[in-house]
Design a protein around this motif. Sequence first.
Motif, PDB file in Angstrom:
ATOM      1  N   GLY A 248     -11.654  -5.703   1.265  1.00 17.08           N
ATOM      2  CA  GLY A 248     -11.821  -4.680   0.253  1.00 17.08           C
ATOM      3  C   GLY A 248     -10.556  -4.264  -0.453  1.00 17.08           C
ATOM      4  O   GLY A 248     -10.588  -3.406  -1.340  1.00 17.08           O
ATOM      5  N   GLY A 249      -9.425  -4.863  -0.081  1.00 18.41           N
ATOM      6  CA  GLY A 249      -8.158  -4.510  -0.717  1.00 18.41           C
ATOM      7  C   GLY A 249      -7.915  -5.315  -1.986  1.00 18.41           C
ATOM      8  O   GLY A 249      -8.771  -6.079  -2.447  1.00 18.41           O
TER       9      GLY A 249
ATOM     10  N   SER B 296      -0.171  -5.006   4.020  1.00 17.54           N
ATOM     11  CA  SER B 296      -0.289  -3.556   3.960  1.00 17.54           C
ATOM     12  C   SER B 296       0.441  -2.935   5.135  1.00 17.54           C
ATOM     13  O   SER B 296       0.065  -3.150   6.287  1.00 17.54           O
TER      14      SER B 296
ATOM     15  N   ASP C 154      -3.584  -7.676  -0.386  1.00 18.94           N
ATOM     16  CA  ASP C 154      -3.295  -6.701   0.662  1.00 18.94           C
ATOM     17  C   ASP C 154      -3.534  -7.240   2.065  1.00 18.94           C
ATOM     18  O   ASP C 154      -3.094  -6.630   3.046  1.00 18.94           O
TER      19      ASP C 154
ATOM     20  N   ARG D 135     -10.617   5.390  -4.474  1.00 19.03           N
ATOM     21  CA  ARG D 135     -12.026   5.663  -4.809  1.00 19.03           C
ATOM     22  C   ARG D 135     -12.138   6.777  -5.844  1.00 19.03           C
ATOM     23  O   ARG D 135     -13.180   7.432  -5.955  1.00 19.03           O
TER      24      ARG D 135
ATOM     25  N   SER E  62      -5.294  -0.651  -4.943  1.00 27.67           N
ATOM     26  CA  SER E  62      -6.248  -1.110  -3.931  1.00 27.67           C
ATOM     27  C   SER E  62      -7.647  -0.538  -4.140  1.00 27.67           C
ATOM     28  O   SER E  62      -7.833   0.690  -4.100  1.00 27.67           O
TER      29      SER E  62
ATOM     30  N   SER F 124      -1.244   1.610  -3.415  1.00 25.51           N
ATOM     31  CA  SER F 124      -2.481   2.235  -2.932  1.00 25.51           C
ATOM     32  C   SER F 124      -3.428   2.531  -4.086  1.00 25.51           C
ATOM     33  O   SER F 124      -4.652   2.489  -3.926  1.00 25.51           O
TER      34      SER F 124
ATOM     35  N   ARG G 245      -9.904  -0.578  -1.999  1.00 18.89           N
ATOM     36  CA  ARG G 245     -10.279   0.025  -0.718  1.00 18.89           C
ATOM     37  C   ARG G 245      -9.747   1.442  -0.581  1.00 18.89           C
ATOM     38  O   ARG G 245     -10.431   2.328  -0.052  1.00 18.89           O
ATOM     39  N   LEU G 246      -8.530   1.677  -1.053  1.00 24.08           N
ATOM     40  CA  LEU G 246      -7.901   2.981  -0.885  1.00 24.08           C
ATOM     41  C   LEU G 246      -8.132   3.910  -2.071  1.00 24.08           C
ATOM     42  O   LEU G 246      -8.051   5.134  -1.928  1.00 24.08           O
TER      43      LEU G 246
ATOM     44  N   ASN H 269       0.809  -1.224   0.000  1.00 26.37           N
ATOM     45  CA  ASN H 269       0.000   0.000   0.000  1.00 26.37           C
ATOM     46  C   ASN H 269       0.836   1.265   0.000  1.00 26.37           C
ATOM     47  O   ASN H 269       0.390   2.336   0.428  1.00 26.37           O
TER      48      ASN H 269
END
Length: 405
Positions: free
Chosen positions: A230-231, A259, A226, A185, A180, A177, A182-183, A172
Amino acid sequence: MKDSPAPDVLAPAKLGPVTLRNRVIKAATFEGATPEALVSDRLIEYHRRPAAGGVGMTTVAYCAVAPEGRTERRQIWMRPEALPGLRRLTEAVHAEGAAVSAQLGHAGPVADARSNGLPSLAPGRMFNPLAMRMGRAATEDDIARIIGAHGEAARLAAEAGFDAVEVHLGHNYFASSFLSPRLNRRRDGYGGSLENRAKVALGVLREVRAAVGDRIAVTAKLNMDDGVPGGLWLDESLQVAQWIERDGTLDALELTAGSSLLNPMYLFRGDAPVPEFAATFPQPQRLGVRLLGKRFLVAYPYRPAFLLDSARQFRAALRDLPLILLGGITDREGMDLAMAEGFSFVAMGRALLREPDLIRRIERDSAARSLCIHCNRCMPTIYSGTRCVLVEPALPRPAARPGPA
Protein backbone atom coordinates in the motif's frame (compact mmCIF):
# COMPACT_ATOMS: atom_id res chain seq x y z
CA MET A 1 23.09 12.07 -22.53
CA LYS A 2 22.03 8.42 -22.61
CA ASP A 3 23.94 7.72 -25.85
CA SER A 4 27.19 9.45 -24.87
CA PRO A 5 30.27 7.39 -23.89
CA ALA A 6 30.38 6.29 -20.28
CA PRO A 7 32.39 8.77 -18.19
CA ASP A 8 35.34 7.84 -16.01
CA VAL A 9 33.92 7.58 -12.49
CA LEU A 10 37.23 8.77 -10.99
CA ALA A 11 37.59 11.84 -13.21
CA PRO A 12 36.34 15.33 -12.24
CA ALA A 13 32.65 16.02 -12.85
CA LYS A 14 30.21 18.92 -12.63
CA LEU A 15 27.33 18.79 -10.16
CA GLY A 16 25.39 21.93 -10.95
CA PRO A 17 27.71 24.86 -10.15
CA VAL A 18 30.21 22.62 -8.31
CA THR A 19 33.10 20.62 -9.75
CA LEU A 20 33.77 17.40 -7.86
CA ARG A 21 37.13 15.67 -8.15
CA ASN A 22 35.32 12.42 -9.01
CA ARG A 23 31.81 10.98 -9.26
CA VAL A 24 31.81 9.16 -5.90
CA ILE A 25 29.60 10.57 -3.14
CA LYS A 26 29.64 9.42 0.45
CA ALA A 27 25.96 8.79 1.11
CA ALA A 28 24.18 10.40 4.04
CA THR A 29 24.36 7.97 6.97
CA PHE A 30 23.39 9.17 10.45
CA GLU A 31 26.57 9.72 12.42
CA GLY A 32 25.38 9.62 16.05
CA ALA A 33 28.02 12.27 16.74
CA THR A 34 26.14 15.41 17.76
CA PRO A 35 25.42 15.06 21.51
CA GLU A 36 24.42 18.71 21.89
CA ALA A 37 22.57 18.87 18.55
CA LEU A 38 25.62 20.77 17.28
CA VAL A 39 28.75 19.85 15.36
CA SER A 40 31.31 17.93 17.42
CA ASP A 41 34.95 17.08 16.79
CA ARG A 42 33.87 13.47 16.20
CA LEU A 43 31.43 14.58 13.49
CA ILE A 44 34.15 16.56 11.76
CA GLU A 45 36.52 13.58 11.86
CA TYR A 46 33.73 11.29 10.62
CA HIS A 47 33.56 13.34 7.41
CA ARG A 48 37.22 14.32 7.17
CA ARG A 49 38.26 10.67 6.89
CA PRO A 50 36.37 9.75 3.69
CA ALA A 51 37.32 13.17 2.29
CA ALA A 52 40.98 12.32 2.87
CA GLY A 53 40.18 8.86 1.54
CA GLY A 54 39.29 10.18 -1.90
CA VAL A 55 35.52 10.70 -2.25
CA GLY A 56 34.35 13.54 -4.43
CA MET A 57 31.80 14.69 -1.87
CA THR A 58 30.67 13.64 1.60
CA THR A 59 27.12 14.16 2.87
CA VAL A 60 26.34 15.28 6.42
CA ALA A 61 23.28 13.59 7.83
CA TYR A 62 20.98 14.54 9.16
CA CYS A 63 20.32 18.30 9.37
CA ALA A 64 16.73 18.80 10.44
CA VAL A 65 14.93 21.94 9.31
CA ALA A 66 12.93 22.26 12.56
CA PRO A 67 13.34 20.97 16.13
CA GLU A 68 10.34 18.62 15.88
CA GLY A 69 11.74 17.29 12.60
CA ARG A 70 14.60 15.43 14.29
CA THR A 71 14.42 11.67 14.63
CA GLU A 72 15.83 12.24 18.13
CA ARG A 73 16.80 15.23 20.21
CA ARG A 74 20.56 15.03 19.69
CA GLN A 75 20.46 15.56 15.93
CA ILE A 76 21.54 18.84 14.41
CA TRP A 77 18.78 21.20 13.49
CA MET A 78 19.61 24.15 11.29
CA ARG A 79 19.75 27.41 13.22
CA PRO A 80 22.26 30.27 13.59
CA GLU A 81 23.75 28.65 16.70
CA ALA A 82 24.89 25.72 14.55
CA LEU A 83 26.77 27.84 12.00
CA PRO A 84 30.21 28.10 13.69
CA GLY A 85 30.51 24.32 14.00
CA LEU A 86 29.20 23.74 10.49
CA ARG A 87 31.82 26.15 9.14
CA ARG A 88 34.56 24.21 10.95
CA LEU A 89 33.25 21.03 9.35
CA THR A 90 33.09 22.37 5.81
CA GLU A 91 36.57 23.86 6.14
CA ALA A 92 37.98 20.52 7.34
CA VAL A 93 36.46 18.66 4.39
CA HIS A 94 37.60 21.28 1.88
CA ALA A 95 41.13 21.05 3.26
CA GLU A 96 41.16 17.41 2.15
CA GLY A 97 40.13 18.33 -1.40
CA ALA A 98 36.52 17.12 -1.25
CA ALA A 99 33.17 18.87 -1.46
CA VAL A 100 30.53 18.57 1.27
CA SER A 101 26.74 18.44 1.21
CA ALA A 102 24.17 18.89 3.97
CA GLN A 103 21.19 16.55 3.96
CA LEU A 104 18.13 18.63 4.87
CA GLY A 105 14.78 17.24 5.90
CA HIS A 106 11.95 16.87 8.35
CA ALA A 107 11.44 13.44 9.88
CA GLY A 108 7.65 13.78 10.10
CA PRO A 109 6.18 10.51 11.45
CA VAL A 110 9.69 9.06 11.91
CA ALA A 111 10.52 11.74 14.51
CA ASP A 112 10.73 10.55 18.10
CA ALA A 113 8.29 12.81 19.92
CA ARG A 114 9.31 11.35 23.27
CA SER A 115 12.94 12.27 22.73
CA ASN A 116 12.27 15.67 21.13
CA GLY A 117 9.62 16.71 23.62
CA LEU A 118 7.54 17.84 20.65
CA PRO A 119 4.73 16.06 18.76
CA SER A 120 5.63 14.26 15.55
CA LEU A 121 3.77 15.35 12.43
CA ALA A 122 2.25 13.11 9.76
CA PRO A 123 -0.35 13.45 7.01
CA GLY A 124 -2.92 12.18 9.52
CA ARG A 125 -3.11 11.32 13.19
CA MET A 126 -1.30 8.03 13.64
CA PHE A 127 0.44 5.88 16.22
CA ASN A 128 4.22 6.12 16.07
CA PRO A 129 5.73 2.74 17.02
CA LEU A 130 9.18 4.30 17.36
CA ALA A 131 8.09 6.74 20.07
CA MET A 132 5.19 4.61 21.37
CA ARG A 133 2.79 7.54 21.24
CA MET A 134 0.37 9.25 18.87
CA GLY A 135 1.56 11.78 16.33
CA ARG A 136 -0.71 14.53 15.13
CA ALA A 137 -1.94 15.45 11.67
CA ALA A 138 -0.02 18.32 10.09
CA THR A 139 -2.18 21.36 9.46
CA GLU A 140 -1.87 23.49 6.34
CA ASP A 141 0.00 26.02 8.48
CA ASP A 142 2.42 23.28 9.57
CA ILE A 143 3.01 22.32 5.94
CA ALA A 144 3.69 25.91 4.89
CA ARG A 145 6.04 26.40 7.85
CA ILE A 146 8.00 23.23 7.10
CA ILE A 147 8.32 24.03 3.41
CA GLY A 148 9.60 27.49 4.31
CA ALA A 149 11.98 26.01 6.89
CA HIS A 150 13.67 23.98 4.15
CA GLY A 151 14.49 27.19 2.32
CA GLU A 152 15.91 28.85 5.44
CA ALA A 153 17.96 25.72 6.22
CA ALA A 154 19.37 25.75 2.69
CA ARG A 155 20.37 29.41 3.09
CA LEU A 156 22.16 28.58 6.33
CA ALA A 157 23.94 25.66 4.66
CA ALA A 158 25.22 27.93 1.90
CA GLU A 159 26.35 30.46 4.51
CA ALA A 160 28.20 27.70 6.38
CA GLY A 161 30.23 26.83 3.28
CA PHE A 162 28.45 23.72 2.04
CA ASP A 163 28.84 23.03 -1.66
CA ALA A 164 25.45 21.32 -1.93
CA VAL A 165 22.32 20.36 -0.08
CA GLU A 166 20.47 17.07 -0.39
CA VAL A 167 16.73 17.27 0.31
CA HIS A 168 15.36 14.16 2.01
CA LEU A 169 12.24 13.00 0.17
CA GLY A 170 12.51 9.34 1.15
CA HIS A 171 12.05 6.70 3.83
CA ASN A 172 8.60 7.96 4.93
CA TYR A 173 10.01 11.13 6.44
CA PHE A 174 7.66 14.13 6.18
CA ALA A 175 7.58 14.68 2.40
CA SER A 176 7.74 10.93 1.74
CA SER A 177 4.87 10.23 4.11
CA PHE A 178 2.68 12.58 2.07
CA LEU A 179 3.64 10.68 -1.10
CA SER A 180 2.63 7.36 0.49
CA PRO A 181 -0.95 6.21 -0.24
CA ARG A 182 -0.72 4.07 2.89
CA LEU A 183 0.18 6.92 5.23
CA ASN A 184 -1.63 9.79 3.51
CA ARG A 185 -5.41 9.43 3.80
CA ARG A 186 -6.13 13.15 3.77
CA ARG A 187 -9.19 14.51 2.00
CA ASP A 188 -7.92 18.03 1.41
CA GLY A 189 -5.62 19.44 -1.26
CA TYR A 190 -2.68 17.41 0.08
CA GLY A 191 -4.33 13.99 -0.18
CA GLY A 192 -6.02 11.71 -2.68
CA SER A 193 -4.47 12.08 -6.12
CA LEU A 194 -0.73 11.75 -6.67
CA GLU A 195 -0.68 15.36 -7.81
CA ASN A 196 -1.98 16.40 -4.41
CA ARG A 197 0.26 14.03 -2.47
CA ALA A 198 3.32 15.36 -4.31
CA LYS A 199 2.67 19.00 -3.39
CA VAL A 200 4.86 18.88 -0.29
CA ALA A 201 7.86 17.31 -2.05
CA LEU A 202 7.66 19.59 -5.07
CA GLY A 203 7.03 22.64 -2.90
CA VAL A 204 10.06 21.91 -0.75
CA LEU A 205 12.33 21.60 -3.80
CA ARG A 206 11.05 24.86 -5.26
CA GLU A 207 11.60 26.61 -1.94
CA VAL A 208 15.16 25.32 -1.61
CA ARG A 209 16.10 26.26 -5.17
CA ALA A 210 14.63 29.73 -4.72
CA ALA A 211 16.62 30.14 -1.50
CA VAL A 212 20.05 29.24 -2.90
CA GLY A 213 19.72 29.90 -6.63
CA ASP A 214 22.84 28.65 -8.38
CA ARG A 215 25.21 29.38 -5.50
CA ILE A 216 25.36 25.72 -4.48
CA ALA A 217 24.16 22.42 -5.93
CA VAL A 218 20.75 21.02 -4.99
CA THR A 219 20.10 17.27 -4.96
CA ALA A 220 17.35 15.15 -3.45
CA LYS A 221 16.88 11.60 -2.21
CA LEU A 222 13.61 10.10 -3.52
CA ASN A 223 12.03 6.75 -2.74
CA MET A 224 11.51 4.55 -5.76
CA ASP A 225 9.24 2.45 -3.56
CA ASP A 226 8.49 2.20 0.14
CA GLY A 227 8.85 -1.57 0.36
CA VAL A 228 5.52 -1.96 2.19
CA PRO A 229 2.06 -3.01 0.99
CA GLY A 230 0.00 0.00 0.00
CA GLY A 231 2.99 2.34 0.01
CA LEU A 232 4.51 4.39 -2.80
CA TRP A 233 5.43 2.20 -5.76
CA LEU A 234 7.48 2.65 -8.92
CA ASP A 235 4.69 3.82 -11.20
CA GLU A 236 3.87 6.80 -8.99
CA SER A 237 7.47 7.53 -8.04
CA LEU A 238 8.43 7.67 -11.71
CA GLN A 239 5.76 10.32 -12.27
CA VAL A 240 7.03 12.36 -9.32
CA ALA A 241 10.56 12.19 -10.74
CA GLN A 242 9.27 13.43 -14.09
CA TRP A 243 7.56 16.36 -12.37
CA ILE A 244 10.81 17.14 -10.56
CA GLU A 245 12.69 17.12 -13.87
CA ARG A 246 10.02 19.37 -15.41
CA ASP A 247 10.44 21.90 -12.59
CA GLY A 248 14.20 22.05 -13.05
CA THR A 249 14.83 22.37 -9.32
CA LEU A 250 17.56 19.72 -9.03
CA ASP A 251 21.11 19.23 -10.19
CA ALA A 252 20.88 15.48 -9.50
CA LEU A 253 18.45 12.96 -8.00
CA GLU A 254 19.53 10.10 -5.74
CA LEU A 255 17.29 7.03 -5.86
CA THR A 256 16.53 5.12 -2.67
CA ALA A 257 13.88 2.80 -1.20
CA GLY A 258 12.35 1.62 2.05
CA SER A 259 10.62 3.03 5.10
CA SER A 260 12.41 3.96 8.33
CA LEU A 261 8.99 3.75 9.94
CA LEU A 262 7.77 0.41 8.57
CA ASN A 263 10.56 -1.51 6.80
CA PRO A 264 14.07 -0.11 7.34
CA MET A 265 16.05 -3.13 6.12
CA TYR A 266 14.53 -2.85 2.64
CA LEU A 267 17.11 -0.18 1.86
CA PHE A 268 20.14 -1.84 3.44
CA ARG A 269 19.88 -5.52 2.47
CA GLY A 270 22.05 -8.08 4.20
CA ASP A 271 21.84 -9.36 7.77
CA ALA A 272 19.25 -8.01 10.22
CA PRO A 273 21.12 -7.27 13.49
CA VAL A 274 18.23 -7.93 15.87
CA PRO A 275 20.32 -8.94 18.94
CA GLU A 276 22.51 -5.86 18.56
CA PHE A 277 19.48 -3.57 18.29
CA ALA A 278 17.90 -5.27 21.30
CA ALA A 279 21.03 -4.57 23.34
CA THR A 280 20.48 -0.81 22.95
CA PHE A 281 17.20 -1.05 24.92
CA PRO A 282 16.70 -1.47 28.67
CA GLN A 283 14.66 -4.38 29.95
CA PRO A 284 11.87 -5.35 29.43
CA GLN A 285 11.95 -3.72 25.96
CA ARG A 286 15.18 -5.59 25.22
CA LEU A 287 13.44 -8.93 25.54
CA GLY A 288 10.56 -7.75 23.38
CA VAL A 289 12.92 -6.66 20.60
CA ARG A 290 14.77 -9.97 20.72
CA LEU A 291 11.50 -11.91 20.46
CA LEU A 292 9.65 -9.75 17.93
CA GLY A 293 12.36 -7.73 16.20
CA LYS A 294 12.47 -9.92 13.09
CA ARG A 295 8.93 -8.82 12.25
CA PHE A 296 10.21 -5.24 11.91
CA LEU A 297 13.82 -5.83 10.86
CA VAL A 298 13.20 -8.12 7.91
CA ALA A 299 16.39 -9.50 6.34
CA TYR A 300 16.75 -9.16 2.56
CA PRO A 301 19.51 -10.91 0.60
CA TYR A 302 22.41 -8.68 -0.37
CA ARG A 303 23.74 -8.50 -3.91
CA PRO A 304 25.90 -5.88 -5.66
CA ALA A 305 24.03 -2.89 -7.11
CA PHE A 306 20.80 -4.14 -5.57
CA LEU A 307 18.79 -1.03 -6.49
CA LEU A 308 19.91 -0.98 -10.11
CA ASP A 309 16.95 -2.89 -11.58
CA SER A 310 14.50 -0.32 -10.26
CA ALA A 311 16.79 2.64 -10.94
CA ARG A 312 17.08 1.67 -14.62
CA GLN A 313 13.41 2.51 -15.04
CA PHE A 314 14.06 6.06 -13.84
CA ARG A 315 17.02 6.45 -16.18
CA ALA A 316 14.80 5.34 -19.07
CA ALA A 317 11.89 7.62 -18.08
CA LEU A 318 13.88 10.82 -17.51
CA ARG A 319 15.46 12.83 -20.29
CA ASP A 320 18.46 14.65 -18.87
CA LEU A 321 18.22 14.81 -15.07
CA PRO A 322 21.49 13.44 -13.63
CA LEU A 323 20.90 10.42 -11.38
CA ILE A 324 22.89 9.09 -8.44
CA LEU A 325 22.94 5.30 -8.03
CA LEU A 326 22.89 4.07 -4.44
CA GLY A 327 22.85 0.55 -3.03
CA GLY A 328 25.59 -2.07 -3.14
CA ILE A 329 28.20 0.00 -4.97
CA THR A 330 31.43 -1.16 -3.36
CA ASP A 331 34.07 -1.57 -6.08
CA ARG A 332 35.29 -0.25 -9.43
CA GLU A 333 33.25 -2.85 -11.32
CA GLY A 334 30.01 -1.57 -9.77
CA MET A 335 30.98 2.04 -10.37
CA ASP A 336 31.77 1.39 -14.03
CA LEU A 337 28.48 -0.49 -14.42
CA ALA A 338 26.61 2.56 -13.06
CA MET A 339 28.39 4.85 -15.53
CA ALA A 340 27.64 2.48 -18.42
CA GLU A 341 23.96 2.42 -17.43
CA GLY A 342 23.73 6.20 -17.72
CA PHE A 343 24.06 7.25 -14.07
CA SER A 344 26.11 10.35 -13.39
CA PHE A 345 27.28 9.60 -9.83
CA VAL A 346 27.44 6.74 -7.35
CA ALA A 347 26.77 6.92 -3.62
CA MET A 348 28.44 4.67 -1.06
CA GLY A 349 27.57 4.20 2.61
CA ARG A 350 28.58 1.12 4.60
CA ALA A 351 31.67 0.38 2.50
CA LEU A 352 33.13 3.78 3.42
CA LEU A 353 32.22 3.30 7.05
CA ARG A 354 34.36 0.15 7.04
CA GLU A 355 37.11 1.73 4.92
CA PRO A 356 37.13 5.53 4.64
CA ASP A 357 40.13 5.24 2.29
CA LEU A 358 38.44 2.79 -0.09
CA ILE A 359 38.47 5.21 -3.05
CA ARG A 360 42.21 5.75 -2.68
CA ARG A 361 42.67 1.97 -2.71
CA ILE A 362 40.57 1.66 -5.86
CA GLU A 363 42.57 4.46 -7.50
CA ARG A 364 45.73 2.47 -6.87
CA ASP A 365 44.24 -0.92 -7.79
CA SER A 366 41.08 -1.17 -9.90
CA ALA A 367 40.59 -4.76 -8.67
CA ALA A 368 40.40 -3.69 -5.01
CA ARG A 369 37.40 -5.07 -3.15
CA SER A 370 35.57 -3.60 -0.17
CA LEU A 371 36.01 -5.37 3.16
CA CYS A 372 32.40 -4.64 4.16
CA ILE A 373 30.52 -7.91 4.77
CA HIS A 374 27.04 -6.31 4.99
CA CYS A 375 26.46 -7.63 8.51
CA ASN A 376 24.69 -4.33 9.31
CA ARG A 377 26.00 -4.38 12.86
CA CYS A 378 26.92 -0.74 12.23
CA MET A 379 23.23 0.18 12.31
CA PRO A 380 22.63 -0.09 16.10
CA THR A 381 25.75 2.01 16.74
CA ILE A 382 23.80 5.12 15.77
CA TYR A 383 22.91 5.37 19.47
CA SER A 384 26.53 5.59 20.62
CA GLY A 385 28.48 6.87 17.61
CA THR A 386 28.09 5.29 14.18
CA ARG A 387 31.01 3.04 13.26
CA CYS A 388 31.98 -0.33 11.83
CA VAL A 389 32.15 -2.57 14.89
CA LEU A 390 34.66 -4.83 13.16
CA VAL A 391 37.34 -2.14 13.11
CA GLU A 392 36.44 0.41 15.82
CA PRO A 393 36.23 -0.38 19.53
CA ALA A 394 33.03 0.28 21.43
CA LEU A 395 32.49 3.86 22.52
CA PRO A 396 31.19 4.85 25.98
CA ARG A 397 27.47 4.23 26.20
CA PRO A 398 25.29 7.36 26.49
CA ALA A 399 23.60 8.05 29.79
CA ALA A 400 20.19 7.42 28.21
CA ARG A 401 19.10 5.93 24.95
CA PRO A 402 18.21 8.94 22.76
CA GLY A 403 15.56 7.27 20.62
CA PRO A 404 15.50 5.87 17.09
CA ALA A 405 17.34 7.46 14.20
